[in-house]
Design a protein around this motif. Structure first.
Motif, short mmCIF file in Angstrom:
data_model
loop_
_atom_site.label_atom_id
_atom_site.label_comp_id
_atom_site.label_asym_id
_atom_site.label_seq_id
_atom_site.Cartn_x
_atom_site.Cartn_y
_atom_site.Cartn_z
N CYS A 27 6.64 1.52 -9.26
CA CYS A 27 6.60 2.99 -9.76
C CYS A 27 6.96 3.89 -8.68
CB CYS A 27 5.06 3.02 -10.28
SG CYS A 27 4.67 2.10 -11.70
N ILE A 28 7.26 3.65 -7.55
CA ILE A 28 7.43 4.45 -6.34
C ILE A 28 8.71 5.47 -6.99
CG2 ILE A 28 8.51 4.93 -4.08
CD1 ILE A 28 7.25 2.16 -3.21
N ASP A 29 8.55 6.61 -6.70
CA ASP A 29 9.55 7.64 -7.14
C ASP A 29 9.99 8.53 -6.10
OD1 ASP A 29 7.22 9.24 -7.13
OD2 ASP A 29 7.40 9.89 -8.97
N SER A 30 9.79 8.45 -5.05
CA SER A 30 10.21 9.26 -3.87
C SER A 30 9.89 8.66 -2.44
CB SER A 30 9.44 10.62 -3.86
OG SER A 30 8.22 10.52 -3.54
N TYR A 31 10.66 9.20 -1.46
CA TYR A 31 10.37 8.76 -0.12
C TYR A 31 9.18 8.92 0.24
CZ TYR A 31 11.30 8.01 4.72
OH TYR A 31 11.40 7.65 6.08
N ALA A 32 8.51 10.10 0.17
CA ALA A 32 7.03 10.10 0.26
C ALA A 32 6.09 9.49 -0.18
CB ALA A 32 6.84 11.64 -0.17
N ASP A 33 6.49 8.90 -1.53
CA ASP A 33 5.54 7.83 -2.22
C ASP A 33 5.78 6.52 -1.35
OD1 ASP A 33 3.73 7.04 -4.23
OD2 ASP A 33 5.37 6.98 -5.81
N LEU A 34 6.94 6.37 -1.03
CA LEU A 34 7.21 4.89 -0.33
C LEU A 34 6.48 5.05 0.77
CD1 LEU A 34 8.74 2.25 0.39
CD2 LEU A 34 10.48 3.79 1.03
N LYS A 35 6.40 6.01 1.54
CA LYS A 35 5.63 6.19 2.70
C LYS A 35 4.20 5.87 2.62
CE LYS A 35 7.47 7.16 6.55
NZ LYS A 35 8.28 5.85 7.35
N HIS A 36 3.80 6.40 1.70
CA HIS A 36 2.16 6.34 1.02
C HIS A 36 1.92 4.89 0.89
CE1 HIS A 36 -1.56 7.49 -0.71
NE2 HIS A 36 -1.42 6.83 -1.63
N VAL A 37 2.82 4.25 0.19
CA VAL A 37 2.41 2.54 -0.23
C VAL A 37 2.43 2.19 1.11
CG1 VAL A 37 3.46 0.64 -1.49
CG2 VAL A 37 3.39 2.97 -2.73
N GLN A 38 3.48 2.39 1.93
CA GLN A 38 3.46 1.69 3.44
C GLN A 38 2.00 1.90 4.04
OE1 GLN A 38 7.19 3.48 5.06
NE2 GLN A 38 7.46 1.36 5.82
N ALA A 39 1.65 3.25 4.10
CA ALA A 39 0.24 3.38 4.56
C ALA A 39 -0.84 2.81 4.09
CB ALA A 39 0.01 4.91 4.71
N LEU A 40 -0.71 2.59 2.66
CA LEU A 40 -1.80 1.83 1.81
C LEU A 40 -1.82 0.28 2.23
CD1 LEU A 40 -1.55 3.43 -1.71
CD2 LEU A 40 -3.32 3.57 0.19
N ILE A 41 -0.56 -0.21 2.43
CA ILE A 41 -0.51 -1.59 2.69
C ILE A 41 -1.22 -1.91 4.20
CG2 ILE A 41 1.24 -3.42 3.46
CD1 ILE A 41 2.81 -2.38 0.98
N ARG A 42 -0.74 -0.91 4.90
CA ARG A 42 -1.20 -0.90 6.40
C ARG A 42 -2.81 -1.06 6.52
NH1 ARG A 42 0.85 3.53 8.22
NH2 ARG A 42 2.67 2.51 8.35
N LYS A 43 -3.30 0.11 5.57
CA LYS A 43 -4.84 0.25 5.79
C LYS A 43 -5.35 -0.84 5.00
CE LYS A 43 -8.22 3.17 3.56
NZ LYS A 43 -8.40 3.76 2.24
N ASN A 44 -5.05 -1.47 3.84
CA ASN A 44 -5.80 -2.50 3.09
C ASN A 44 -5.49 -3.98 3.46
OD1 ASN A 44 -7.04 -0.52 1.83
ND2 ASN A 44 -5.48 -0.38 0.15
N LEU A 45 -4.37 -4.04 4.08
CA LEU A 45 -3.97 -5.52 4.66
C LEU A 45 -3.72 -5.79 5.96
CD1 LEU A 45 -1.18 -6.54 1.70
CD2 LEU A 45 -3.56 -7.21 1.86
N GLY A 46 -3.65 -4.67 6.67
CA GLY A 46 -3.51 -4.66 8.23
C GLY A 46 -2.13 -5.12 8.38
N ALA A 47 -1.21 -5.29 7.62
CA ALA A 47 0.25 -5.58 7.77
C ALA A 47 1.13 -4.63 7.73
CB ALA A 47 0.73 -6.82 6.76
N GLU A 48 2.15 -4.67 8.48
CA GLU A 48 3.05 -3.54 8.27
C GLU A 48 4.56 -3.87 7.48
OE1 GLU A 48 4.16 0.08 9.22
OE2 GLU A 48 2.83 -0.90 10.12
N LEU A 49 4.61 -3.02 6.57
CA LEU A 49 5.80 -3.20 5.58
C LEU A 49 6.91 -2.17 6.46
CD1 LEU A 49 7.14 -4.13 3.03
CD2 LEU A 49 6.36 -1.90 1.83
N ARG A 50 7.66 -3.01 7.00
CA ARG A 50 8.89 -2.44 7.89
C ARG A 50 10.04 -2.27 6.90
NH1 ARG A 50 8.24 -6.30 12.77
NH2 ARG A 50 8.96 -7.53 10.93
N ILE A 51 10.63 -1.03 6.76
CA ILE A 51 11.86 -0.70 6.06
C ILE A 51 12.76 -0.13 6.91
CG2 ILE A 51 13.05 0.43 3.95
CD1 ILE A 51 9.73 0.44 3.19
#
Length: 109
Positions: A27-51
Motif C-alpha cells: 500500500c506504499i504510495d510515496s517515497y515519504a511513506d516508504l521511509k516511514h515503513v523503513q522506520a517502523l521496521i527498524r523500530k518494531n523488528l530492530g532490523a534495517e531495510l536497506r534500499i
C-alpha cells in the motif's frame, strides 16, 4: 537467544504479522511513506531495510538493491518476502522508484 541482553523483537514477528507487513508494503504510495515503513521496521523488528541503487545502471526495479538485514530470530522467509513485496510495489509505482533514485542523486540535481 539465551542472552538476556539480546534483542528479542525479531522473535515477535509471527506469520500473520509478516503478512500484514507485506500488505502494508503493498500500500506504499510515496517515497515519504516508504521511509516511514523503513522506520517502523527498524523500530518494531530492530532490523534495517536497506534500499539503494545497484552499482551498475538502474534500468529496472531489479537494479535497485533491497535487503532486509539479517538478525538473529528473523526467519529467512521474512527476509525474502519483504524485499520481494517492495520490489513489486516499486514496479507498480515507478514514481516511488524515481524518488528513491533522486534521493541518491542519480538524476544529478
Amino acid at each position: 537467544m539465551a542472552d538476556p541482553q539480546a534483542d528479542h523483537r525479531p522473535l515477535a514477528l509471527t506469520r500473520q504479522q509478516e503478512q500484514k507487513l507485506v500488505e502494508r508494503i503493498g500500500c506504499i504510495d510515496s517515497y515519504a511513506d516508504l521511509k516511514h515503513v523503513q522506520a517502523l521496521i527498524r523500530k518494531n523488528l530492530g532490523a534495517e531495510l536497506r534500499i539503494a541503487p545497484g552499482p551498475n545502471e538502474v534500468r529496472t526495479v531489479r537494479g535497485i538493491i533491497v535487503v532486509l538485514e539479517e538478525k538473529p530470530g528473523l526467519c529467512k522467509k521474512a527476509r525474502q518476502s519483504v524485499p520481494a513485496a517492495l520490489r513489486r510495489r516499486l514496479a507498480e509505482r515507478p514514481e516511488i522508484a524515481y524518488a528513491l533514485l533522486d534521493a541518491h542523486d542519480l538524476f544529478g540535481s
